[in-house]
Design a protein around this motif. Structure first.
Motif, mmCIF file in Angstrom:
data_model
loop_
_atom_site.group_PDB
_atom_site.id
_atom_site.type_symbol
_atom_site.label_atom_id
_atom_site.label_comp_id
_atom_site.label_asym_id
_atom_site.label_seq_id
_atom_site.Cartn_x
_atom_site.Cartn_y
_atom_site.Cartn_z
ATOM 1 N N ALA A 179 0.818 -1.210 0.000
ATOM 2 C CA ALA A 179 0.000 0.000 0.000
ATOM 3 C C ALA A 179 0.855 1.265 0.000
ATOM 4 O O ALA A 179 0.420 2.313 -0.470
ATOM 5 N N LEU A 180 2.085 1.174 0.522
ATOM 6 C CA LEU A 180 2.958 2.337 0.603
ATOM 7 C C LEU A 180 3.904 2.470 -0.587
ATOM 8 O O LEU A 180 4.541 3.520 -0.747
ATOM 9 N N LEU A 181 3.996 1.446 -1.414
ATOM 10 C CA LEU A 181 5.011 1.433 -2.469
ATOM 11 C C LEU A 181 4.777 2.516 -3.513
ATOM 12 O O LEU A 181 5.695 3.297 -3.835
ATOM 13 N N MET A 182 3.580 2.601 -4.074
ATOM 14 C CA MET A 182 3.315 3.628 -5.085
ATOM 15 C C MET A 182 3.423 5.041 -4.511
ATOM 16 O O MET A 182 4.027 5.922 -5.159
ATOM 17 N N PRO A 183 2.875 5.332 -3.338
ATOM 18 C CA PRO A 183 3.100 6.664 -2.761
ATOM 19 C C PRO A 183 4.579 6.974 -2.553
ATOM 20 O O PRO A 183 5.013 8.110 -2.774
ATOM 21 N N ALA A 184 5.360 5.969 -2.148
ATOM 22 C CA ALA A 184 6.791 6.196 -1.941
ATOM 23 C C ALA A 184 7.500 6.498 -3.253
ATOM 24 O O ALA A 184 8.377 7.361 -3.309
ATOM 25 N N VAL A 185 7.121 5.815 -4.323
ATOM 26 C CA VAL A 185 7.712 6.089 -5.643
ATOM 27 C C VAL A 185 7.364 7.509 -6.082
ATOM 28 O O VAL A 185 8.213 8.238 -6.615
ATOM 29 N N ALA A 186 6.114 7.917 -5.859
ATOM 30 C CA ALA A 186 5.697 9.273 -6.228
ATOM 31 C C ALA A 186 6.479 10.324 -5.451
ATOM 32 O O ALA A 186 6.813 11.388 -5.982
ATOM 33 N N VAL A 254 2.155 15.463 2.443
ATOM 34 C CA VAL A 254 0.800 15.975 2.674
ATOM 35 C C VAL A 254 -0.064 15.737 1.443
ATOM 36 O O VAL A 254 -1.202 15.247 1.538
ATOM 37 N N LEU A 255 0.464 16.044 0.252
ATOM 38 C CA LEU A 255 -0.303 15.872 -0.982
ATOM 39 C C LEU A 255 -0.476 14.399 -1.336
ATOM 40 O O LEU A 255 -1.577 13.950 -1.679
ATOM 41 N N VAL A 256 0.619 13.651 -1.260
ATOM 42 C CA VAL A 256 0.578 12.243 -1.678
ATOM 43 C C VAL A 256 -0.337 11.428 -0.769
ATOM 44 O O VAL A 256 -1.090 10.559 -1.238
ATOM 45 N N GLU A 257 -0.303 11.688 0.534
ATOM 46 C CA GLU A 257 -1.171 10.949 1.447
ATOM 47 C C GLU A 257 -2.641 11.199 1.142
ATOM 48 O O GLU A 257 -3.474 10.290 1.294
ATOM 49 N N ASN A 258 -2.969 12.398 0.715
ATOM 50 C CA ASN A 258 -4.361 12.684 0.385
ATOM 51 C C ASN A 258 -4.763 12.073 -0.951
ATOM 52 O O ASN A 258 -5.901 11.629 -1.113
ATOM 53 N N VAL A 259 -3.852 12.026 -1.924
ATOM 54 C CA VAL A 259 -4.158 11.384 -3.204
ATOM 55 C C VAL A 259 -4.415 9.895 -3.003
ATOM 56 O O VAL A 259 -5.352 9.325 -3.561
ATOM 57 N N PHE A 260 -3.585 9.249 -2.178
ATOM 58 C CA PHE A 260 -3.704 7.806 -1.957
ATOM 59 C C PHE A 260 -4.574 7.464 -0.738
ATOM 60 O O PHE A 260 -4.667 6.282 -0.378
ATOM 61 N N ASN A 261 -5.169 8.481 -0.116
ATOM 62 C CA ASN A 261 -6.062 8.256 1.026
ATOM 63 C C ASN A 261 -5.356 7.487 2.148
ATOM 64 O O ASN A 261 -5.897 6.539 2.714
ATOM 65 N N LEU A 262 -4.146 7.905 2.457
ATOM 66 C CA LEU A 262 -3.379 7.261 3.525
ATOM 67 C C LEU A 262 -3.604 7.995 4.846
ATOM 68 O O LEU A 262 -3.520 9.221 4.892
ATOM 69 N N PRO A 263 -3.852 7.285 5.926
ATOM 70 C CA PRO A 263 -4.105 7.926 7.225
ATOM 71 C C PRO A 263 -2.812 8.331 7.927
ATOM 72 O O PRO A 263 -2.478 7.837 9.004
ATOM 73 N N GLY A 264 -2.070 9.259 7.298
ATOM 74 C CA GLY A 264 -0.802 9.701 7.853
ATOM 75 C C GLY A 264 -0.903 11.090 8.456
ATOM 76 O O GLY A 264 -1.988 11.684 8.544
ATOM 77 N N LEU A 265 0.241 11.641 8.830
ATOM 78 C CA LEU A 265 0.267 12.959 9.456
ATOM 79 C C LEU A 265 -0.145 14.061 8.486
ATOM 80 O O LEU A 265 -0.759 15.047 8.888
#
Length: 314
Positions: A179-186, A254-265
């Motif tokens: 679940a974190l791989l694509m956000p990390a690549v971005a 901040v942007l990537v977590e919202n695009v991928f709907n990740l419950p991060g900071l």
């Protein structure tokens, strides 16, 4: 006073000044948290009682003092919206944001350092031109746009990766990493573009030094000269960029977590902003800022470890 003590004192003063700026800016933002929480139909007396309960009717200096004392003792306050301690919220969201940032940094380093170094050692060749194109694309393309492209390709078209969400670490290590791989690549691509360019420039400036000529004259292979002699002496500008990239990594998260709907900071910060949850906003912004300042402090210490000339003041 030694260099280390001076830099530590500078770190503490910077954190204090930043905390004051954050608190003041948040207080000046339009909108009343009590009115937002109670709704437009609430009476003035009810709003006043809520403001008193939240401590919003106290003088600014007193509220700042209470907030700062709470931070020092580990009490980050109570969220207006969620009704739970902010420290628990931040700790919960860190289990997503920290692994995401760590994977992004590792991907960026694993890609950019070898590519930049090899491009410098093959200046003008096909690999150098490839590195130039890749670095320009990485610098020009924003992380949120890369996120959308990755979702369209690997989730919508190929159906290989989840489009968003986070199953939690209880679902299994590999499920969480997937679940974190694509956000990390971005996140990693823009950082890798900058780092590739800086690594190439740093190695190019090093390989013309006299000690490199001496290493070559001793009969060392081109690979040994590059990795054992040129790269260690090119690390300072690379470390400088890594420290500066911490700021962009936080903003991109901040942007990537919202695009991928990740419950991060990052997502928590935007939610707190929309809900006018001042205490959460203050604590999250201060945490991000302190993280960037501490990373740059660690980079300064790394300078001292790499370059003995900087340790003369210690």
């Amino acid at each position: 006073m030694t260099i280390l003590v001076r830099r530590l004192a500078s770190l503490l003063v910077t954190l204090l000044v930043v905390s004051l700026l954050i608190f003041t800016v948040m207080d000046l933002m339009p909108g009343d948290p009590a009115s937002i929480m109670l709704g437009t139909s609430a009476s003035p007396d009810t709003i006043a009682a809520m403001r008193h309960q939240l401590g919003l009717d106290l003088p600014l200096a007193l509220r700042y003092g209470h907030w700062l004392a709470g931070i020092v003792t580990g009490d980050l306050g109570q969220s207006y919206t969620y009704g739970v301690p902010v420290a628990g919220l931040i700790a919960e969201r860190l289990t997503v944001t920290l692994p995401l940032a760590l994977i992004a940094v590792l991907l960026s380093l694993a890609f950019a350092i070898p590519l930049g170094a090899l491009a410098a050692s093959h200046r003008g060749g096909p690999l150098d031109r490839l590195a130039s194109v890749v670095s320009q694309i990485g610098v020009a393309v924003p992380a949120f746009w890369v996120s959308l492209l990755l979702i369209m390709l690997f989730s919508t078209t190929l159906r290989l990766m989840p489009a968003g969400g986070f199953p939690g670490w209880d679902a299994g290590f590999w499920a969480a990493i997937e679940a974190l791989l694509m956000p990390a690549v971005a996140l990693a691509l823009p950082q890798a573009g900058v780092l590739t360019r800086v690594t190439r420039a740093a190695v190019l400036s090093t390989i013309h030094e006299d000690f490199i000529r001496t290493a070559r004259a001793k009969g060392l292979s081109a690979r040994a000269v590059l990795w054992r002699h040129a790269m260690p002496n090119a690390l300072i500008p690379i470390l400088t960029v890594l420290g500066l990239q911490a700021t962009f990594l936080v903003g991109g998260a901040v942007l990537v977590e919202n695009v991928f709907n990740l419950p991060g900071l990052g997502r928590l910060a935007l939610q707190a902003l929309s809900q006018r949850d001042l205490i959460v906003m203050q604590d999250v912004v201060l945490f991000f800022t302190a993280l960037v300042i501490i990373i740059n402090f660690i980079v300064d210490l790394a300078y001292l470890a790499i370059d003995p000339r900087l340790r003369r003041g210690i």
